[in-house]
Design a protein around this motif. Structure first.
Motif, PDB file in Angstrom:
ATOM      1  N   LYS A  76       0.771  -1.343   0.057  1.00 24.37           N
ATOM      2  CA  LYS A  76       0.151   0.054  -0.050  1.00 24.37           C
ATOM      3  C   LYS A  76       0.898   1.385  -0.128  1.00 24.37           C
ATOM      4  CE  LYS A  76      -4.006  -2.008   2.366  1.00 24.37           C
ATOM      5  NZ  LYS A  76      -4.783  -1.948   3.545  1.00 24.37           N
ATOM      6  N   LEU A  77       2.134   1.056   0.390  1.00 29.51           N
ATOM      7  CA  LEU A  77       2.710   2.300   0.693  1.00 29.51           C
ATOM      8  C   LEU A  77       3.532   2.484  -0.749  1.00 29.51           C
ATOM      9  CD1 LEU A  77       4.774   1.794   4.217  1.00 29.51           C
ATOM     10  CD2 LEU A  77       2.786   3.539   3.392  1.00 29.51           C
ATOM     11  N   GLY A  78       3.464   1.596  -1.662  1.00 25.97           N
ATOM     12  CA  GLY A  78       4.181   1.487  -2.921  1.00 25.97           C
ATOM     13  C   GLY A  78       5.425   0.755  -2.933  1.00 25.97           C
ATOM     14  N   MET A  79       5.800   0.065  -1.917  1.00 26.71           N
ATOM     15  CA  MET A  79       7.052  -0.481  -1.703  1.00 26.71           C
ATOM     16  C   MET A  79       7.012  -1.704  -2.609  1.00 26.71           C
ATOM     17  SD  MET A  79       7.868   0.107   2.275  1.00 26.71           S
ATOM     18  CE  MET A  79       9.389   0.334   2.125  1.00 26.71           C
ATOM     19  N   GLU A  80       8.070  -2.206  -3.094  1.00 29.59           N
ATOM     20  CA  GLU A  80       8.276  -3.594  -4.033  1.00 29.59           C
ATOM     21  C   GLU A  80       9.148  -4.344  -3.311  1.00 29.59           C
ATOM     22  OE1 GLU A  80       9.267  -2.265  -8.053  1.00 29.59           O
ATOM     23  OE2 GLU A  80       7.694  -1.150  -8.060  1.00 29.59           O
ATOM     24  N   LEU A  81       9.047  -5.697  -3.311  1.00 27.23           N
ATOM     25  CA  LEU A  81       9.769  -6.832  -2.906  1.00 27.23           C
ATOM     26  C   LEU A  81      11.157  -6.631  -3.658  1.00 27.23           C
ATOM     27  CD1 LEU A  81      10.237  -9.146  -1.281  1.00 27.23           C
ATOM     28  CD2 LEU A  81       9.179 -10.515  -3.144  1.00 27.23           C
ATOM     29  N   GLU A  82      12.193  -6.423  -2.858  1.00 24.68           N
ATOM     30  CA  GLU A  82      13.631  -6.388  -3.521  1.00 24.68           C
ATOM     31  C   GLU A  82      14.259  -7.603  -3.353  1.00 24.68           C
ATOM     32  OE1 GLU A  82      16.150  -2.559  -2.862  1.00 24.68           O
ATOM     33  OE2 GLU A  82      16.814  -3.688  -1.211  1.00 24.68           O
ATOM     34  N   ARG A  83      14.138  -8.232  -2.059  1.00 21.62           N
ATOM     35  CA  ARG A  83      14.676  -9.574  -2.063  1.00 21.62           C
ATOM     36  C   ARG A  83      14.405 -10.404  -0.819  1.00 21.62           C
ATOM     37  NH1 ARG A  83      19.661  -9.145   1.186  1.00 21.62           N
ATOM     38  NH2 ARG A  83      20.003  -7.165   1.744  1.00 21.62           N
ATOM     39  N   GLU A  84      14.667 -11.699  -1.018  1.00 23.54           N
ATOM     40  CA  GLU A  84      14.370 -12.335   0.182  1.00 23.54           C
ATOM     41  C   GLU A  84      15.859 -12.781   0.999  1.00 23.54           C
ATOM     42  OE1 GLU A  84      12.015 -15.833  -0.607  1.00 23.54           O
ATOM     43  OE2 GLU A  84      10.368 -14.662  -1.317  1.00 23.54           O
ATOM     44  N   TYR A 108      11.369  -5.168   1.211  1.00 22.28           N
ATOM     45  CA  TYR A 108      10.815  -4.469   0.300  1.00 22.28           C
ATOM     46  C   TYR A 108      11.529  -2.855   0.412  1.00 22.28           C
ATOM     47  CZ  TYR A 108       6.545  -7.382   0.001  1.00 22.28           C
ATOM     48  OH  TYR A 108       5.863  -8.521  -0.363  1.00 22.28           O
ATOM     49  N   ALA A 109      11.172  -2.297  -0.700  1.00 23.89           N
ATOM     50  CA  ALA A 109      11.991  -1.037  -0.607  1.00 23.89           C
ATOM     51  C   ALA A 109      11.054   0.021  -1.565  1.00 23.89           C
ATOM     52  CB  ALA A 109      13.618  -1.020  -1.250  1.00 23.89           C
ATOM     53  N   ILE A 110      11.339   1.207  -1.186  1.00 22.28           N
ATOM     54  CA  ILE A 110      10.999   2.246  -2.401  1.00 22.28           C
ATOM     55  C   ILE A 110      11.903   3.480  -2.263  1.00 22.28           C
ATOM     56  CG2 ILE A 110       9.715   3.440  -0.387  1.00 22.28           C
ATOM     57  CD1 ILE A 110       7.393   4.166  -2.381  1.00 22.28           C
ATOM     58  N   ASP A 111      11.975   3.861  -3.503  1.00 20.22           N
ATOM     59  CA  ASP A 111      13.084   5.354  -3.448  1.00 20.22           C
ATOM     60  C   ASP A 111      12.256   6.649  -3.813  1.00 20.22           C
ATOM     61  OD1 ASP A 111      13.032   5.527  -6.378  1.00 20.22           O
ATOM     62  OD2 ASP A 111      14.613   4.243  -6.205  1.00 20.22           O
ATOM     63  N   LEU A 112      12.941   7.376  -3.693  1.00 20.11           N
ATOM     64  CA  LEU A 112      12.290   8.737  -3.742  1.00 20.11           C
ATOM     65  C   LEU A 112      11.569   8.907  -5.300  1.00 20.11           C
ATOM     66  CD1 LEU A 112      11.332  11.595  -2.751  1.00 20.11           C
ATOM     67  CD2 LEU A 112      13.737  12.176  -3.363  1.00 20.11           C
ATOM     68  N   SER A 113      12.111   8.386  -6.301  1.00 26.60           N
ATOM     69  CA  SER A 113      11.584   8.472  -7.695  1.00 26.60           C
ATOM     70  C   SER A 113      10.406   7.575  -7.931  1.00 26.60           C
ATOM     71  CB  SER A 113      12.501   8.020  -8.598  1.00 26.60           C
ATOM     72  OG  SER A 113      12.884   6.678  -8.500  1.00 26.60           O
ATOM     73  N   GLN A 114      10.229   6.476  -6.915  1.00 27.15           N
ATOM     74  CA  GLN A 114       8.850   5.667  -6.866  1.00 27.15           C
ATOM     75  C   GLN A 114       7.773   6.277  -6.089  1.00 27.15           C
ATOM     76  OE1 GLN A 114      11.103   2.183  -5.261  1.00 27.15           O
ATOM     77  NE2 GLN A 114      10.472   1.192  -7.493  1.00 27.15           N
ATOM     78  N   TYR A 115       8.105   7.017  -5.265  1.00 30.89           N
ATOM     79  CA  TYR A 115       7.143   7.597  -4.242  1.00 30.89           C
ATOM     80  C   TYR A 115       6.239   8.496  -5.027  1.00 30.89           C
ATOM     81  CZ  TYR A 115       5.323   9.872  -0.198  1.00 30.89           C
ATOM     82  OH  TYR A 115       4.210  10.362   0.784  1.00 30.89           O
ATOM     83  N   GLU A 116       4.890   8.401  -4.616  1.00 30.37           N
ATOM     84  CA  GLU A 116       3.856   9.268  -5.077  1.00 30.37           C
ATOM     85  C   GLU A 116       2.935   9.821  -3.704  1.00 30.37           C
ATOM     86  OE1 GLU A 116       1.363   7.721  -8.026  1.00 30.37           O
ATOM     87  OE2 GLU A 116       3.197   6.752  -9.214  1.00 30.37           O
ATOM     88  N   ALA A 117       3.359  10.951  -3.402  1.00 29.06           N
ATOM     89  CA  ALA A 117       2.490  11.408  -2.218  1.00 29.06           C
ATOM     90  C   ALA A 117       1.113  11.491  -2.238  1.00 29.06           C
ATOM     91  CB  ALA A 117       2.992  12.893  -1.826  1.00 29.06           C
TER      92      ALA A 117
END
Length: 177
Positions: free
Chosen positions: A147-155, A168-177
């Motif tokens: 829901k935060l827009g994070m994506e599974l990066e690895r196990e 999971y991770a998100i970076d500034l370029s993926q973030y939509e306020a």
């Protein structure tokens, strides 16, 4: 003093009045099932944890917020930012996390508080990237992460306990306020 208001919540620094309700949350085996080795924590351990949280605020300029319900003033738990200590390779990252009392589950509070914390991280603190780590199988937390827009990066595997983790991770370029 850093505070964030959402439509239903106040995210704030910790007070002495938060110790007993947070200790009650930490004493619930259902709440602690996905934390570390699953052990509950007592009043003294909770006090030590809150002290570490406040030290991180002083040292890093961010930390875990106490989450208070605006309508009732009840402490629901916490959400916010910390330096992850579970996986050494993530030591240079900042993690977003949450823990709410069972009576507050299923009402969208975790997502609401975590979204405000993520916005704080990326917009107020200027972080470029935020991670979140959970035990594999903790679908409730994974749902919040998505829901935060994070994506599974690895196990990964917990280095001491051996159970599987999901990062999971998100970076500034993926973030939509």
């Amino acid at each position: 003093m850093t505070e964030i208001r959402t439509p239903r919540l106040l995210l704030r620094r910790w007070t002495d009045d938060d110790l007993v309700p947070m200790a009650e949350i930490n004493a619930d085996p259902d709440v602690m099932r996905w934390i570390g080795d699953g052990s509950v924590r007592d009043l003294e351990q909770t006090a030590e944890g809150i002290e570490r949280i406040e030290e991180e605020w002083d040292d890093e300029g961010f930390g875990l917020f106490a989450v208070e319900l605006l309508a009732s003033g009840e402490l629901a738990g916490f959400t916010g930012l910390s330096v992850p200590d579970v996986l050494p390779e993530l030591a240079s990252d900042v993690e977003i996390g949450w823990r709410l009392g069972r009576q507050f589950w299923g009402q969208g509070y975790a997502s609401e508080a975590a979204h405000a914390s993520l916005e704080f991280a990326l917009q107020e603190r200027g972080l470029d990237r935020v991670v979140s780590i959970c035990h594999a199988g903790n679908t409730a937390s994974e749902n919040v992460m998505r829901k935060l827009g994070m994506e599974l990066e690895r196990e990964a595997e917990h280095p001491e306990l051996g159970h599987p983790l999901r990062v999971y991770a998100i970076d500034l370029s993926q973030y939509e306020a």
